[in-house]
Design a protein around this motif. Structure first.
Motif, PDB file in Angstrom:
ATOM      1  N   PHE A 249      42.490  40.611  37.739  1.00 38.45           N
ATOM      2  CA  PHE A 249      43.129  40.337  36.448  1.00 38.45           C
ATOM      3  C   PHE A 249      43.241  41.675  35.734  1.00 38.45           C
ATOM      4  O   PHE A 249      42.232  42.229  35.297  1.00 38.45           O
ATOM      5  N   ILE A 250      44.467  42.192  35.637  1.00 35.25           N
ATOM      6  CA  ILE A 250      44.602  43.569  35.141  1.00 35.25           C
ATOM      7  C   ILE A 250      44.645  43.647  33.600  1.00 35.25           C
ATOM      8  O   ILE A 250      44.809  44.733  33.063  1.00 35.25           O
ATOM      9  N   HIS A 276      38.133  34.552  44.502  1.00 37.65           N
ATOM     10  CA  HIS A 276      37.252  35.617  44.033  1.00 37.65           C
ATOM     11  C   HIS A 276      38.080  36.566  43.169  1.00 37.65           C
ATOM     12  O   HIS A 276      39.190  36.922  43.552  1.00 37.65           O
ATOM     13  N   TRP A 277      37.542  36.926  42.013  1.00 37.16           N
ATOM     14  CA  TRP A 277      38.340  37.791  41.138  1.00 37.16           C
ATOM     15  C   TRP A 277      37.511  38.875  40.482  1.00 37.16           C
ATOM     16  O   TRP A 277      36.293  38.805  40.398  1.00 37.16           O
ATOM     17  N   VAL A 278      38.238  39.902  40.030  1.00 36.25           N
ATOM     18  CA  VAL A 278      37.639  41.017  39.305  1.00 36.25           C
ATOM     19  C   VAL A 278      38.456  41.185  38.025  1.00 36.25           C
ATOM     20  O   VAL A 278      39.655  40.890  38.016  1.00 36.25           O
ATOM     21  N   SER A 298      34.113  30.301  37.975  1.00 34.72           N
ATOM     22  CA  SER A 298      35.546  30.323  38.281  1.00 34.72           C
ATOM     23  C   SER A 298      35.895  31.336  39.365  1.00 34.72           C
ATOM     24  O   SER A 298      37.063  31.536  39.676  1.00 34.72           O
ATOM     25  N   GLY A 299      34.886  31.987  39.939  1.00 34.99           N
ATOM     26  CA  GLY A 299      35.143  32.897  41.059  1.00 34.99           C
ATOM     27  C   GLY A 299      34.969  34.370  40.717  1.00 34.99           C
ATOM     28  O   GLY A 299      35.169  35.235  41.575  1.00 34.99           O
ATOM     29  N   GLY A 300      34.598  34.698  39.474  1.00 32.61           N
ATOM     30  CA  GLY A 300      34.424  36.101  39.086  1.00 32.61           C
ATOM     31  C   GLY A 300      33.338  36.767  39.920  1.00 32.61           C
ATOM     32  O   GLY A 300      32.241  36.229  40.045  1.00 32.61           O
ATOM     33  N   LYS A 301      33.645  37.891  40.519  1.00 33.77           N
ATOM     34  CA  LYS A 301      32.663  38.576  41.374  1.00 33.77           C
ATOM     35  C   LYS A 301      32.311  39.954  40.829  1.00 33.77           C
ATOM     36  O   LYS A 301      31.197  40.421  40.989  1.00 33.77           O
ATOM     37  N   PRO A 523      34.956  42.058  49.586  1.00 34.62           N
ATOM     38  CA  PRO A 523      34.390  43.234  48.940  1.00 34.62           C
ATOM     39  C   PRO A 523      35.050  43.557  47.612  1.00 34.62           C
ATOM     40  O   PRO A 523      35.616  44.602  47.433  1.00 34.62           O
ATOM     41  N   VAL A 524      35.060  42.593  46.698  1.00 34.32           N
ATOM     42  CA  VAL A 524      35.574  42.940  45.366  1.00 34.32           C
ATOM     43  C   VAL A 524      34.492  42.647  44.336  1.00 34.32           C
ATOM     44  O   VAL A 524      33.575  41.924  44.605  1.00 34.32           O
TER      45      VAL A 524
END
Ligand code: B12
Ligand code: SF4
Length: 524
Positions: A249-250, A276-278, A298-301, A523-524
Motif C-alpha cells: 500500500f503505497i 500479505h501486505w506492507v 488483515s494480512g499486514g506483515k 518475504p515482505v
C-alpha cells in the motif's frame, strides 16, 4: 496510436515492484490506443535501445516518469527518443517541480515536448488526444474550468486489470525454480509485489518531503469497495497461476485517518480479501491497539516507519516533532507481538547529528524486536522547504545534485560534522546491520517464533542489504549465500526437524503440506 510508458532504472537495485503510475495511466488511456510498458529496472535499456524500440514498435508517443534520482537518465532517454522524431511527455514529482528544466527554459537543453504537472489522472486522456492530433502543448496542469488547481478525486478510481496484465517482468521467483515451486503448498511458481494506493495526501509537511507539496494536505481516499475488489482480483490471479501475491500500500501514511483505515481493514477481512501486505505508517498512529490488531488480521506483515532519528532535536529541526523516539520501542513491540515487523528508516546528516550517530542509533535498534533498519542521508529534494532553507543559508554544495546522481552522497554541508563523516555514518549503519553476523543475530533472536517468520526476516535482510551494497547478478548472490551459510544451514535444519517430527505424528501427505504451510511466508 501506440504509446510507450517508460520508467528509468534506478541504477542501484533491480525492481522488486512495478511502478504504479504506468499501470494507472495505462488504465486511464482513452480507447483506440495501445499502451506498452517498459520498466528499466526489470528490462534494462540504454539510449540506443529505446530509440530502436520506438522505431521497431512504431511508437507515436513516449511517456516518461521519474523521481529526482533517476531524472538524469530519464532526460538522456527522452533525448534519444526525441532524436527519432517521436514526442516525449514527462511527468512525476521531479519535472512537476522543475518543468522549466525539462522544457529547456532554464538555460539547458530541452528534453520533453510536454510536461504533465502534478497528478495526471485527469490530464492524461487530454495529453493522449492532443498527441494523436499533433497538438501537444508544453504544459498540462490539473485545473478546473476556472483555472484553479484541482486534485483528482479517488472516488471513481479506475479498475487496473491486474488479472490480465502481462507481469512477466515482475516475478521474484527465479525462472529455473518456478516449475518446482509451483507444486509447493498453494503454489510458489510466481511471487509478485504489487503497488496499490488506498488514498493520497499527507498533511504533516515534514521539511524534507515532497509529498505534502505534491499531493496536497487534503487527503483523498478510494472507496473501501474499490480497494477490496482490487485485492480480490489479485488474489484470484495468484491462485490461477499457482503463485503468491503481496501488496505494497503505497499511501504515504496508510493510517492517516485511523477511523477510515480500520473500516477498510474490517472490510478486507469480511470479504476474505486478505493478502500479505506492507504499508507506510508513522509511529504516532501505531499507538492504537485495535488498529494494530486489524493490521495483523488483515494480512499486514511489514510496516515501514519513517523514524528518521532518535534525537528529538533533529526531528524538531525537520518539522517531524510528532515522532517521539521514547515510544519507538513500545510501537515495535506492539507490532512484533502480532508477528508484524517494521522497516525502520533513519536519516543521517541532520543538523544536530555528530560523529557516532550511527553507533548510538544501532545501540537503540538492538533493544527493539529485529526488523529491517535502513539508513539514508538528508537530501534536499527540489521545491521542498529543506531545499529552500539550505539554499538561503548557502549550504548546498551540489545545488543540482540530480544532474549527476551519486548514491549515498550528500548535497549539502551538515552543521555538526563533515560530509565524509556523514557518509561514514551511513556506511557504519549498513555494515553493522547487514553483515552475516548481524543477520544471524537477528534471525537467532527470533528462535521463539515460527520458522516462517525467521525465513521471512532472513530473506528480507538479504534483499535489503542490496540497497547499499551492490549485489546484482548471480555471482554476488552466491557470495552472499556463502557468507550466510551458517544461518541458512540452521534454518534448513530446523525445517527438516519440524518435518521429521510431524512425519512421526501424522500421515505423511498431510504433514508435508503442513510443513510447506509453515515455511511459506512471503518475504515482505
Ligand atoms: C512506492 C514508492 C517508492 C518505491 C519505488 C518503487 C516502486 N516500484 O514504486 C520504493 C519504496 C522502492 C521507493 C524508494 C525511494 N523513494 Co519513493 N516513493 C514511493 C511513493 C510512496 C509512492 C509512489 C507511487 O506509486 N505513487 C502513486 C502514483 C499514482 O503517483 P506518482 O508516481 O506520483 O504518479 C502520478 C503523477 O506523478 C503523474 N506521473 C508520474 N509519472 C508520470 C509519467 C507521465 C508520462 C505522466 C504523464 C504522468 C506521470 O501521474 C501519476 C498519476 O497521477 C512516493 C510517494 C507518493 N505518494 O507518490 C515516494 C516518492 C516517489 N519516493 C521518493 C524518494 C525520495 C525515494 C527514495 C530516494 C528514498 C530514499 N532516500 O531512499 C527511494 C529511491 C528508490 C530507488 N532506488 O530508486 C520521493 C521522490 C521525490 C522526488 N522529488 O524524487 C517521493 C515522492 C516521496 C517523498 N517522501 O518525497 N519509493
Ligand atoms: S509523514 Fe511521511 S509522507 Fe507525510 S510529510 Fe512526513 S515524511 Fe512526508
Amino acid at each position: 496510436m501506440r504509446i510507450l510508458l517508460y520508467n528509468p532504472d534506478n541504477g542501484v537495485t533491480r525492481n522488486f515492484m512495478p511502478h504504479l503510475w504506468m499501470f494507472l495511466l495505462q488504465s486511464l488511456t482513452p480507447p483506440g490506443h495501445e499502451v506498452l510498458l517498459v520498466d528499466g529496472n526489470a528490462q534494462p535499456m540504454d539510449e540506443d535501445g529505446i530509440a530502436r524500440f520506438v522505431r521497431e514498435q512504431n511508437i507515436g508517443l513516449v511517456g516518461i516518469g521519474a523521481m529526482t534520482r533517476m531524472v538524469a537518465k530519464a532526460y538522456r532517454m527522452a533525448d534519444a527518443v526525441r532524436a527519432t522524431g517521436v514526442p516525449v511527455v514527462m511527468g512525476g514529482p521531479h519535472v512537476t517541480e522543475m518543468a522549466d528544466e525539462a522544457l529547456g527554459r532554464s538555460g539547458g537543453p530541452r528534453h520533453a515536448d510536454a510536461v504533465a504537472l502534478g497528478e495526471a489522472d485527469e490530464t492524461w486522456p487530454k495529453i493522449v488526444e492532443d498527441a494523436a492530433s499533433g497538438n501537444l502543448k508544453d504544459l498540462y496542469a490539473p485545473v478546473d474550468e476556472f483555472g484553479k488547481e484541482r486534485k483528482p478525486t479517488l472516488k471513481a478510481y479506475p479498475t487496473i486489470p491486474w488479472h490480465k496484465i502481462d507481469l512477466d517482468q515482475f516475478n521474484l521467483v527465479p525462472k529455473m525454480a518456478a516449475p518446482m515451486l509451483r507444486r509447493l503448498g498453494e503454489g510458489w511458481g510466481t511471487f509478485r509485489i504489487i503497488p496499490m494506493e488506498s488514498g493520497r495526501g499527507c498533511p504533516y509537511g515534514c521539511e524534507f518531503c515532497t509529498v505534502t507539496g505534491f499531493f496536497g494536505d487534503s487527503i483523498r481516499f478510494r472507496t473501501n469497495e474499490s480497494v477490496v475488489n482490487e485485492l480480490l482480483l489479485l488474489k484470484a490471479r495468484a491462485r490461477s497461476e499457482r503463485g503468491q501475491i503481496a501488496v505494497f500500500f503505497i499511501d504515504d501514511n496508510f493510517a492517516i485517518n485511523i477511523k477510515r483505515t480500520k473500516s477498510l481493514l474490517r472490510d478486507i477481512i469480511a470479504a476474505g480479501a486478505q493478502v500479505h501486505w506492507v504499508a507506510q505508517i508513522s509511529a504516532n498512529l501505531l499507538r492504537d491497539e485495535e488498529l494494530v490488531d486489524l493490521i495483523a488480521a488483515s494480512g499486514g506483515k511489514w510496516v515501514f516507519i519513517g523514524m528518521e532519528s532518535i534525537d528529538p532535536a533533529n526531528l524538531a529541526s525537520v518539522n517531524k516533532g510528532f515522532n517521539k523516539p521514547g515510544e519507538y520501542a513500545a510501537v515495535l513491540e506492539r507490532l512484533a507481538q502480532r508477528n508484524v515487523y517494521a522497516i525502520t528508516s533513519f536519516i543521517f546528516g541532520m543538523d544536530n547529528d555528530t560523529p557516532g550517530v550511527a553507533e548510538r542509533t544501532l545501540k537503540e535498534i538492538h533493544t527493539w524486536p529485529p526488523g529491517l533498519p535502513i539508513f539514508g542521508l538528508l537530501t534536499p529534494l527540489p521545491a521542498t522547504p529543506l531545499y529552500t532553507r539550505l539554499l538561503e543559508a548557502g549550504r548546498l554544495t551540489r545545488p543540482k545534485h540530480w544532474e549527476e546522481f551519486i548514491p549515498f552522497e550528500m548535497a549539502h554541508t551538515p552543521l555538526k560534522m563533515t560530509i565524509p563523516e556523514a557518509h561514514a555514518e551511513v556506511k557504519y549503519g549498513w555494515a553493522n546491520s547487514y553483515s552475516a553476523e548481524a543477520i544471524a543475530k537477528a534471525v537467532d533472536s527470533l528462535s521463539h517464533k515460527p520458522l516462517g517468520y525467521r525465513i521471512n526476516i532472513f530473506i528480507a535482510r538479504m534483499c535489503f542489504r542490496g540497497i547499499y551494497f551492490p549485489q546484482m547478478g548471480p555471482s554476488a548472490w552466491l557470495k552472499l549465500i556463502f557468507q550466510n551459510r551458517r544461518t541458512i544451514f540452521n534454518l534448513v535444519r530446523d525445517g527438516f526437524n519440524i518435518w521429521r517430527r510431524q512425519k512421526g505424528q501424522d500421515t505423511p501427505e498431510g504433514n508435508l503440506l503442513q510443513t510447506a504451510e509453515q515455511i511459506q511466508q512471503p518475504p515482505v
